[in-house]
Scaffold this motif. Structure first.
Motif, PDB file in Angstrom:
ATOM      1  N   THR A 189      36.972  67.798  47.050  1.00 16.80           N
ATOM      2  CA  THR A 189      38.274  67.780  46.384  1.00 16.80           C
ATOM      3  C   THR A 189      39.268  66.879  47.113  1.00 16.80           C
ATOM      4  OG1 THR A 189      39.011  69.756  47.588  1.00 16.80           O
ATOM      5  CG2 THR A 189      37.941  70.090  45.448  1.00 16.80           C
ATOM      6  N   ARG A 190      38.951  66.547  48.369  1.00 14.03           N
ATOM      7  CA  ARG A 190      39.786  65.629  49.140  1.00 14.03           C
ATOM      8  C   ARG A 190      38.889  64.555  49.768  1.00 14.03           C
ATOM      9  NH1 ARG A 190      44.026  68.676  52.958  1.00 14.03           N
ATOM     10  NH2 ARG A 190      42.092  69.174  54.035  1.00 14.03           N
ATOM     11  N   PRO A 191      38.374  63.643  48.945  1.00 11.46           N
ATOM     12  CA  PRO A 191      37.473  62.622  49.475  1.00 11.46           C
ATOM     13  C   PRO A 191      38.233  61.583  50.289  1.00 11.46           C
ATOM     14  CG  PRO A 191      37.990  62.146  47.191  1.00 11.46           C
ATOM     15  CD  PRO A 191      38.624  63.489  47.499  1.00 11.46           C
ATOM     16  N   ALA A 192      37.490  60.774  51.004  1.00 14.72           N
ATOM     17  CA  ALA A 192      38.053  59.637  51.736  1.00 14.72           C
ATOM     18  C   ALA A 192      37.646  58.348  51.028  1.00 14.72           C
ATOM     19  CB  ALA A 192      37.562  59.641  53.178  1.00 14.72           C
ATOM     20  N   LEU A 193      38.325  57.259  51.372  1.00 17.85           N
ATOM     21  CA  LEU A 193      38.053  55.966  50.748  1.00 17.85           C
ATOM     22  C   LEU A 193      37.631  54.961  51.811  1.00 17.85           C
ATOM     23  CD1 LEU A 193      38.114  53.950  48.361  1.00 17.85           C
ATOM     24  CD2 LEU A 193      40.544  53.577  48.868  1.00 17.85           C
ATOM     25  N   LEU A 194      36.513  54.280  51.556  1.00 12.46           N
ATOM     26  CA  LEU A 194      36.006  53.241  52.438  1.00 12.46           C
ATOM     27  C   LEU A 194      35.905  51.952  51.634  1.00 12.46           C
ATOM     28  CD1 LEU A 194      34.833  52.617  55.280  1.00 12.46           C
ATOM     29  CD2 LEU A 194      32.587  53.191  54.367  1.00 12.46           C
ATOM     30  N   LEU A 195      36.670  50.940  52.026  1.00 16.53           N
ATOM     31  CA  LEU A 195      36.710  49.654  51.326  1.00 16.53           C
ATOM     32  C   LEU A 195      36.269  48.518  52.246  1.00 16.53           C
ATOM     33  CD1 LEU A 195      40.039  49.580  49.252  1.00 16.53           C
ATOM     34  CD2 LEU A 195      37.719  49.477  48.357  1.00 16.53           C
ATOM     35  N   PHE A 196      35.434  47.633  51.719  1.00 16.65           N
ATOM     36  CA  PHE A 196      34.989  46.467  52.468  1.00 16.65           C
ATOM     37  C   PHE A 196      35.493  45.203  51.797  1.00 16.65           C
ATOM     38  CE2 PHE A 196      31.929  49.720  53.453  1.00 16.65           C
ATOM     39  CZ  PHE A 196      31.724  49.556  54.812  1.00 16.65           C
ATOM     40  N   ALA A 197      35.918  44.247  52.608  1.00 16.39           N
ATOM     41  CA  ALA A 197      36.172  42.886  52.149  1.00 16.39           C
ATOM     42  C   ALA A 197      35.186  41.999  52.882  1.00 16.39           C
ATOM     43  CB  ALA A 197      37.608  42.458  52.457  1.00 16.39           C
ATOM     44  N   ILE A 198      34.258  41.378  52.165  1.00 17.08           N
ATOM     45  CA  ILE A 198      33.202  40.608  52.819  1.00 17.08           C
ATOM     46  C   ILE A 198      33.310  39.132  52.441  1.00 17.08           C
ATOM     47  CG2 ILE A 198      31.650  42.567  53.071  1.00 17.08           C
ATOM     48  CD1 ILE A 198      30.038  41.519  50.724  1.00 17.08           C
ATOM     49  N   ASP A 199      33.315  38.310  53.457  1.00 15.22           N
ATOM     50  CA  ASP A 199      33.382  36.860  53.317  1.00 15.22           C
ATOM     51  C   ASP A 199      32.103  36.381  52.628  1.00 15.22           C
ATOM     52  OD1 ASP A 199      33.540  34.115  53.677  1.00 15.22           O
ATOM     53  OD2 ASP A 199      34.201  34.237  55.767  1.00 15.22           O
ATOM     54  N   GLN A 200      32.271  35.683  51.501  1.00 17.04           N
ATOM     55  CA  GLN A 200      31.126  35.093  50.803  1.00 17.04           C
ATOM     56  C   GLN A 200      31.310  33.586  50.647  1.00 17.04           C
ATOM     57  OE1 GLN A 200      30.934  37.616  47.207  1.00 17.04           O
ATOM     58  NE2 GLN A 200      29.267  38.755  48.166  1.00 17.04           N
ATOM     59  N   SER A 201      31.998  32.970  51.618  1.00 19.31           N
ATOM     60  CA  SER A 201      32.253  31.536  51.590  1.00 19.31           C
ATOM     61  C   SER A 201      30.993  30.755  51.940  1.00 19.31           C
ATOM     62  CB  SER A 201      33.369  31.183  52.568  1.00 19.31           C
ATOM     63  OG  SER A 201      32.979  31.475  53.902  1.00 19.31           O
ATOM     64  N   PHE A 202      31.057  29.438  51.742  1.00 21.13           N
ATOM     65  CA  PHE A 202      29.888  28.592  51.964  1.00 21.13           C
ATOM     66  C   PHE A 202      29.383  28.679  53.398  1.00 21.13           C
ATOM     67  CE2 PHE A 202      27.917  24.529  53.143  1.00 21.13           C
ATOM     68  CZ  PHE A 202      26.881  24.498  52.222  1.00 21.13           C
ATOM     69  N   SER A 203      30.293  28.837  54.355  1.00 18.43           N
ATOM     70  CA  SER A 203      29.865  28.881  55.762  1.00 18.43           C
ATOM     71  C   SER A 203      28.986  30.084  56.070  1.00 18.43           C
ATOM     72  CB  SER A 203      31.081  28.884  56.694  1.00 18.43           C
ATOM     73  OG  SER A 203      31.888  30.025  56.470  1.00 18.43           O
ATOM     74  N   MET A 204      28.992  31.086  55.199  1.00 26.08           N
ATOM     75  CA  MET A 204      28.130  32.247  55.416  1.00 26.08           C
ATOM     76  C   MET A 204      26.651  31.917  55.187  1.00 26.08           C
ATOM     77  SD  MET A 204      29.913  34.903  56.423  1.00 26.08           S
ATOM     78  CE  MET A 204      29.006  36.385  55.951  1.00 26.08           C
ATOM     79  N   SER A 205      26.367  30.711  54.701  1.00 26.50           N
ATOM     80  CA  SER A 205      24.973  30.283  54.549  1.00 26.50           C
ATOM     81  C   SER A 205      24.379  29.812  55.872  1.00 26.50           C
ATOM     82  CB  SER A 205      24.870  29.168  53.511  1.00 26.50           C
ATOM     83  OG  SER A 205      25.596  28.010  53.928  1.00 26.50           O
ATOM     84  N   GLU A 206      25.219  29.680  56.903  1.00 28.20           N
ATOM     85  CA  GLU A 206      24.750  29.224  58.210  1.00 28.20           C
ATOM     86  C   GLU A 206      23.923  30.315  58.892  1.00 28.20           C
ATOM     87  OE1 GLU A 206      28.389  28.409  60.175  1.00 28.20           O
ATOM     88  OE2 GLU A 206      28.776  26.540  59.061  1.00 28.20           O
ATOM     89  N   PRO A 207      23.017  29.936  59.795  1.00 24.61           N
ATOM     90  CA  PRO A 207      22.219  30.944  60.519  1.00 24.61           C
ATOM     91  C   PRO A 207      23.104  31.865  61.345  1.00 24.61           C
ATOM     92  CG  PRO A 207      21.298  28.739  60.810  1.00 24.61           C
ATOM     93  CD  PRO A 207      22.642  28.559  60.163  1.00 24.61           C
TER      94      PRO A 207
END
Length: 303
Positions: free
Chosen positions: A9-27
């Motif tokens: 009845t009193r849940p918590a909230l977990l939010l993610f912001a994840i970088d999906q830019s081109f540089s994330m293709s790097e090793p």
């Protein structure tokens, strides 16, 4: 503050912001994967662990918290399977019952006699890796701000939201300090929203882990992310200390040049804080399954 009982009845909230830019293709360092692939795997692993923690080791998954994942790159918006711009956060029971797919993976596991064997395991997947476009961090935080504000208004007695931003670079649409400050000022009766930042690196640089000061940070982007981050509340300080991180009073939820192991730990610290059951409270069989990444219990239960 940060002591509200978390229940259906009193849940918590977990939010993610994840970088999906081109540089994330790097090793990414020693993982053998791109940053995008390794981050998607870490978030999927975290979601799977959270489902187990909310199941009490049984078949039903209780809605102790709600979760949302916002990606930012070429586009900005919810990327958790089953979510949408109109419905960006989902109860954990729904997440448990609705993976994007279930992959079969081969792992090397102990054989009980001192050796190892190959075993196939089922791994739920809720997000896929993506790497394209710039790094519009301001747009991502702006999208999250309205979600956090609305959620706090609807859940005034709940544990405050936790927002975890994961990036490998600097924002390309301005500095998110103002919108980040507004998010941190949104609150429930139990305290202000917690904002944490995690910077990934493909370089073998020494990581900065949970600092309580920006004095040792020479990169302006690192200083910005540090100042954007909230101090760890006592429960998270204890969890980080238990994992042997050098935390102290005033340590912030901030990692810079993080490697794969510390990313998984960082996500785990946040998840433990918004679920009322930890590993120690699970039956031995479920604790082992969690550690080995075994298949998850099904059957969410509404709050």
């Amino acid at each position: 503050m940060y002591s509200a009982e978390i229940n259906r009845t009193r849940p918590a909230l977990l939010l993610f912001a994840i970088d999906q830019s081109f540089s994330m293709s790097e090793p990414w360092s020693e993982t053998g994967q791109s940053k995008a692939e390794a981050l998607a795997a870490a978030v999927n692993n975290m979601l799977g662990n959270a489902v187990l923690r909310c199941s009490h080791g049984g078949e039903k998954t209780y809605n102790y918290f709600e979760v949302g994942v916002f990606g930012y790159g070429q586009d900005v918006g919810p990327v958790l399977y089953g979510s949408s711009r109109e419905n960006p956060i989902l109860p954990v029971g729904f997440v448990a019952d609705n993976p994007l797919r279930v992959d079969t993976v081969t792992r090397r596991v102990p054989d009980g006699a001192g050796g190892v064997i190959s075993a196939q395991e089922h791994m739920p997947v809720w997000i896929d890796p993506l790497a394209n476009g710039g790094t519009p961090m301001v747009a991502a935080f702006t999208a999250i701000e309205s979600v956090v504000s609305r959620w706090c208004a609807d859940h005034p007695t709940s544990f405050p939201p936790i927002v975890i931003n994961v990036t490998d670079g600097a924002s390309t649409d301005g500095t998110p300090d103002e919108v980040g400050e507004r998010i941190r000022k949104s609150s429930t009766d139990d305290g202000p929203t917690l904002v944490f930042n995690l910077h990934l690196s493909g370089l073998p640089n020494q990581a900065v882990q949970f600092p309580n000061s920006a004095a040792a940070l020479t990169d302006p982007n690192a200083v910005m992310l540090f100042e954007l981050s909230s101090e760890l509340p006592p429960s998270m300080l204890d969890a980080a200390a238990g994992m042997k991180y050098p935390v102290r009073v005033g340590s912030r939820g901030f990692l810079y040049n993080a490697d794969a192991t510390s990313v998984i730990d960082f996500l785990d610290i946040g998840t433990r804080s918004v679920t009322p059951t930890g590993l120690a409270e699970l039956p031995d069989s479920e604790r082992k399954a969690l550690g080995d990444g075994k298949s998850l219990p099904r059957g969410g239960e509404d709050a």
